[in-house]
Motif scaffolding. Structure first.
Motif, PDB file in Angstrom:
ATOM      1  N   PRO A 171     -25.832 -81.057 -19.319  1.00 14.77           N
ATOM      2  CA  PRO A 171     -25.918 -81.389 -17.854  1.00 14.77           C
ATOM      3  C   PRO A 171     -26.130 -82.987 -17.347  1.00 14.77           C
ATOM      4  O   PRO A 171     -25.446 -83.316 -16.646  1.00 14.77           O
ATOM      5  CB  PRO A 171     -27.626 -81.082 -17.063  1.00 14.77           C
ATOM      6  N   GLY A 172     -26.254 -84.080 -18.434  1.00 16.55           N
ATOM      7  CA  GLY A 172     -25.656 -85.782 -18.638  1.00 16.55           C
ATOM      8  C   GLY A 172     -25.004 -85.657 -18.302  1.00 16.55           C
ATOM      9  O   GLY A 172     -24.713 -86.710 -17.410  1.00 16.55           O
ATOM     10  N   ASP A 173     -24.208 -85.275 -19.049  1.00 16.45           N
ATOM     11  CA  ASP A 173     -22.190 -85.623 -19.304  1.00 16.45           C
ATOM     12  C   ASP A 173     -22.082 -85.040 -17.486  1.00 16.45           C
ATOM     13  O   ASP A 173     -21.005 -86.037 -17.369  1.00 16.45           O
ATOM     14  CB  ASP A 173     -21.724 -84.927 -19.817  1.00 16.45           C
ATOM     15  N   LEU A 174     -22.483 -83.755 -17.376  1.00 14.06           N
ATOM     16  CA  LEU A 174     -21.757 -83.497 -15.791  1.00 14.06           C
ATOM     17  C   LEU A 174     -22.723 -84.247 -14.958  1.00 14.06           C
ATOM     18  O   LEU A 174     -21.295 -84.497 -13.513  1.00 14.06           O
ATOM     19  CB  LEU A 174     -22.248 -81.727 -16.061  1.00 14.06           C
ATOM     20  N   GLU A 175     -24.313 -84.761 -14.483  1.00 15.02           N
ATOM     21  CA  GLU A 175     -24.424 -86.211 -14.008  1.00 15.02           C
ATOM     22  C   GLU A 175     -23.527 -87.487 -14.078  1.00 15.02           C
ATOM     23  O   GLU A 175     -23.391 -87.312 -12.962  1.00 15.02           O
ATOM     24  CB  GLU A 175     -26.190 -85.507 -14.794  1.00 15.02           C
ATOM     25  N   THR A 176     -23.064 -87.689 -14.903  1.00 17.18           N
ATOM     26  CA  THR A 176     -21.884 -88.585 -15.526  1.00 17.18           C
ATOM     27  C   THR A 176     -21.292 -88.409 -14.096  1.00 17.18           C
ATOM     28  O   THR A 176     -21.034 -90.065 -13.860  1.00 17.18           O
ATOM     29  CB  THR A 176     -22.403 -88.333 -17.213  1.00 17.18           C
TER      30      THR A 176
END
Length: 193
Positions: A171-176
């Protein structure tokens, strides 16, 4: 607001990408959501959908994406890049904003090589590159889902294990990716003033 109280037109942003297994597509979707952009998917044969070239010509900003395969873009993306010699010859994309993103299975995976390829393509078109603009999460307290955990400056990156589905992306990659799209849209809005 522009002088006289008129509002400026929103910039047109296109996200052109190829995705082999769905991970790069999910990044493209997150970036497009952040940027308010149109998606242009390069198909499995390296072709653009109908109207794809017209959208790229009309765009104020072009965000390019490809998975990292063997240290560079996929052959499908390369086919698109080679075909972009037509707008290159006519200087159709000169002074547009450009940026890029990529994904791979390994933490490093030579993703920087792919971003450098995308940067070079943008420079050949006379473009202006927009960086990631998000500080890396590189303290001892950093967690995998923190913004820009992979520490990229030149564009957005994601990493998923080779046996993980696109639905299992961090999820952090997608939020980035979403925040990266917002940044490109913000820069594009400032360029329209």
């Amino acid at each position: 607001m522009m002088d006289g109280g008129a509002t400026s037109k929103e910039p047109v942003i296109a996200v052109i990408y190829h995705s082999g297994y769905g991970h790069t597509q999910r990044m493209a979707q997150a970036i497009a959501a952040g940027a308010g952009a149109e998606l242009v998917a390069i198909d499995a044969d390296g072709n653009l959908p109908q109207g794809g070239w017209n959208l790229l010509d009309a765009a104020d900003a072009i965000i390019m994406g490809s998975p990292t395969y063997m240290g560079s873009v996929s052959w499908q993306f390369k086919k698109f890049a080679d075909a972009s010699s037509r707008p290159w010859y006519a200087q159709t994309w000169k002074d547009k904003l450009f940026s890029g993103f990529t994904s791979s299975a390994a933490l490093n995976g030579d993703k920087s090589s792919t971003l450098n390829y995308l940067f070079t393509l943008a420079m050949q078109h006379g473009g202006i590159w927009v960086s990631q603009g998000i500080q890396p999460s590189n303290s001892k307290a950093a967690q995998r889902n923190d913004p820009n955990f992979l520490g990229s400056y030149s564009g957005a990156m994601s990493q998923s294990p080779s046996d993980a589905s696109a639905g299992e992306m961090a999820p952090g990659d997608l939020e980035t990716a979403r925040a990266f799209g917002e940044r490109v849209a913000d820069v594009a809005s400032r360029f329209r003033r």
